[in-house]
Design an enzyme around this catalytic site. Structure first.
Site, mmCIF file in Angstrom:
data_model
loop_
_atom_site.group_PDB
_atom_site.id
_atom_site.type_symbol
_atom_site.label_atom_id
_atom_site.label_comp_id
_atom_site.label_asym_id
_atom_site.label_seq_id
_atom_site.Cartn_x
_atom_site.Cartn_y
_atom_site.Cartn_z
ATOM 1 N N ASP A 43 -9.413 30.951 114.922
ATOM 2 C CA ASP A 43 -9.339 31.875 116.057
ATOM 3 C C ASP A 43 -9.258 33.333 115.597
ATOM 4 O O ASP A 43 -8.314 34.048 115.912
ATOM 5 C CB ASP A 43 -8.125 31.507 116.920
ATOM 6 N N ASN A 71 -10.734 36.297 118.111
ATOM 7 C CA ASN A 71 -9.386 35.902 118.522
ATOM 8 C C ASN A 71 -9.265 35.809 120.040
ATOM 9 O O ASN A 71 -9.682 36.705 120.768
ATOM 10 C CB ASN A 71 -8.351 36.886 117.983
ATOM 11 N N ARG A 79 -7.920 25.070 121.298
ATOM 12 C CA ARG A 79 -7.758 23.644 121.627
ATOM 13 C C ARG A 79 -8.841 23.190 122.606
ATOM 14 O O ARG A 79 -9.375 22.087 122.479
ATOM 15 C CB ARG A 79 -6.372 23.399 122.223
ATOM 16 N N ASP A 97 0.046 24.964 111.003
ATOM 17 C CA ASP A 97 1.246 25.214 110.189
ATOM 18 C C ASP A 97 1.933 23.902 109.803
ATOM 19 O O ASP A 97 2.758 23.879 108.892
ATOM 20 C CB ASP A 97 2.291 26.035 110.964
ATOM 21 N N ARG A 129 13.150 24.188 110.761
ATOM 22 C CA ARG A 129 13.291 24.511 112.185
ATOM 23 C C ARG A 129 13.748 23.250 112.910
ATOM 24 O O ARG A 129 13.668 22.145 112.369
ATOM 25 C CB ARG A 129 11.978 25.046 112.785
ATOM 26 N N ASP A 181 1.145 24.230 126.614
ATOM 27 C CA ASP A 181 1.168 22.834 126.162
ATOM 28 C C ASP A 181 2.071 21.983 127.054
ATOM 29 O O ASP A 181 1.791 20.801 127.299
ATOM 30 C CB ASP A 181 1.592 22.740 124.695
ATOM 31 N N ARG A 209 7.822 28.509 109.807
ATOM 32 C CA ARG A 209 7.190 29.509 108.933
ATOM 33 C C ARG A 209 8.197 30.576 108.541
ATOM 34 O O ARG A 209 9.048 30.973 109.335
ATOM 35 C CB ARG A 209 6.017 30.170 109.664
ATOM 36 N N HIS A 214 5.436 30.913 114.117
ATOM 37 C CA HIS A 214 5.304 29.707 114.928
ATOM 38 C C HIS A 214 5.970 29.873 116.290
ATOM 39 O O HIS A 214 5.711 29.118 117.207
ATOM 40 C CB HIS A 214 5.917 28.502 114.207
#
Length: 406
Positions: A43, A71, A79, A97, A129, A181, A209, A214
């Site tokens: 992207d 981008n 997606r 990632d 995380r 999402d 990250r 992220h």
């Protein structure tokens, strides 16, 4: 060429060096390269992501399609591009990632084929995380969004039956810059003919990250309200008002809306505070119900009650109390069957907040010394049983065939 079992869709933006391990995890899959295709969409990266994807495509054992584009500003566009090119019976959205467990695709496809389900969740583990935890209690061959905790994992990293997506014209909402999402996954849960949960094997590693990219950073708090509004509207569209809708509404209220009235609210300017209340008002008016409120802890319910009642004057005291991790005093009444937690403004006549807002539900009240589970409902049930016994007794028949006196 035979149809692949699964299309792995990777949207990638400035993904180096994390992309290296991500692609290694795809290459290492036990499912077999002939059963997989990869569609990777760069992207508009400037860090070598696109070039690395092309190198991978040249040497990978499975077919790899690389799309390079300007981008798009968010994960939805890439997606959707990948989804438009997918040929597999199933699709899996892999973030550039993150990485897959070696047996992930094989296990998920086998589960979907065996159970005939449309969505498969593979256990997720966080690396530097946090990851969702409440839905991994046990492996479930077939469940749904009402019978499990899957509503608390709405990220896109699931296995979806592609036919479900194409039949319903499902795509990611490119107008949302956070929560896109959640909208997609909740719709899939609601439309699916069954959902499977794999809890005994880590299928997905959610990688934190070092640069923090992220986490959605772009935009402002208004994006969170956009996300909450979209998810609430979707739930209302698919589920009639009542207990089942309330059960799902807990998710946007608790995960998306409530944090806007947490510690960060104390740092907001008066203008931002006022705007947050304005943005919340239509959502509270339309979707905040007694059924949602009862499913929350007292401090969560209290804050959202004050938002619903448009009481910004009382909210900071409650937030300060919660932020300080203070334990609210417990007040037992009705012979220990009612437990109130005395957060700020409890039984303050000037505040006028109903006692029921402070009433702990059994799952929160358990463990407090002296609490006896039962409450009002138990009294009602016992009274009903007693009335039935008396009625049955009054209708007893004597051997001579006449009703006996009670």
């Amino acid at each position: 060429m035979t149809q692949p079992d699964v299309s792995v869709i990777i949207g990638a933006y400035e993904a180096m060096p994390y992309l290296i391990e991500c692609l290694e995890s795809v290459e290492a899959q036990t499912i077999g390269p002939e059963r997989v295709e990869v569609i990777a969409v760069d992207d508009g990266s400037t860090d070598g992501t696109g070039e690395y994807l092309e190198e991978f495509a040249d040497r990978a054992p499975m077919p790899v399609t690389v799309v390079r584009q300007e981008n798009s500003g968010g994960p939805s566009g890439p997606r959707n591009v990948g989804l438009g090119k997918a040929a597999g019976r199933y699709v899996f959205f892999l973030d550039a990632d993150d990485r897959l467990g070696t047996e992930a695709l094989e296990r998920m496809v086998a589960m979907a084929d065996r159970a005939g389900t449309d969505v498969v969740l593979g256990r997720v583990e966080g690396v530097n995380r946090t990851a969702p935890k409440s839905m991994w209690g046990k492996t479930l061959e077939r469940t749904d969004v009402f019978s499990s905790n899957i509503k608390f994992t709405l990220s896109a990293q699931k296995l979806f039956r592609r036919e479900l997506l194409t039949r319903n014209g499902m795509r990611f909402d490119e107008s949302l810059f956070t929560g896109e999402d959640a909208l997609f996954t909740m719709e899939a849960y609601l439309r699916a003919d069954g959902v499977s949960v794999i809890s005994d094997y880590t299928c997905y590693y959610l990688v934190g990250r070092d640069d923090g990219k992220h986490v959605t950073k772009s935009g402002s708090y208004t994006l969170r309200f956009d996300s909450a509004r979209a998810l609430m509207h979707l739930i209302a569209e698919h589920v009639p008002a009542g207990g089942r809708r309330d059960q799902l509404m807990v998710r946007p209220f608790l995960v998306t809306l409530l944090p806007q009235f947490g510690p960060k609210y104390l740092k907001d300017s008066e203008e931002v505070r006022r705007h947050k209340f304005e943005l919340a008002k239509p959502l509270m008016d339309d979707y905040w119900t007694e059924g949602v409120a009862r499913r929350l802890k007292v401090h969560e319910r209290l804050r959202l009650h004050l938002v619903a009642e448009q009481r910004p004057d009382l909210l900071p005291d409650v937030i300060e109390f919660v932020r300080a991790k203070k334990q609210a005093a417990a007040l037992l009444e009705k012979r220990g069957r009612r437990l109130y937690l005395a957060y700020p403004h409890f039984r303050d006549r000037a505040a006028g907040i109903p006692d029921t807002v402070y009433l702990a539900e059994p799952r929160e009240a358990r463990g407090f010394p002296g609490y006896r589970e039962g409450g009002v409902d138990s009294f009602v049930r016992r009274a009903a049983r007693k009335a039935r016994r008396m009625l049955t007794s009054s209708k007893r028949v004597t051997p001579g065939g006449t009703a006996a006196a009670a």
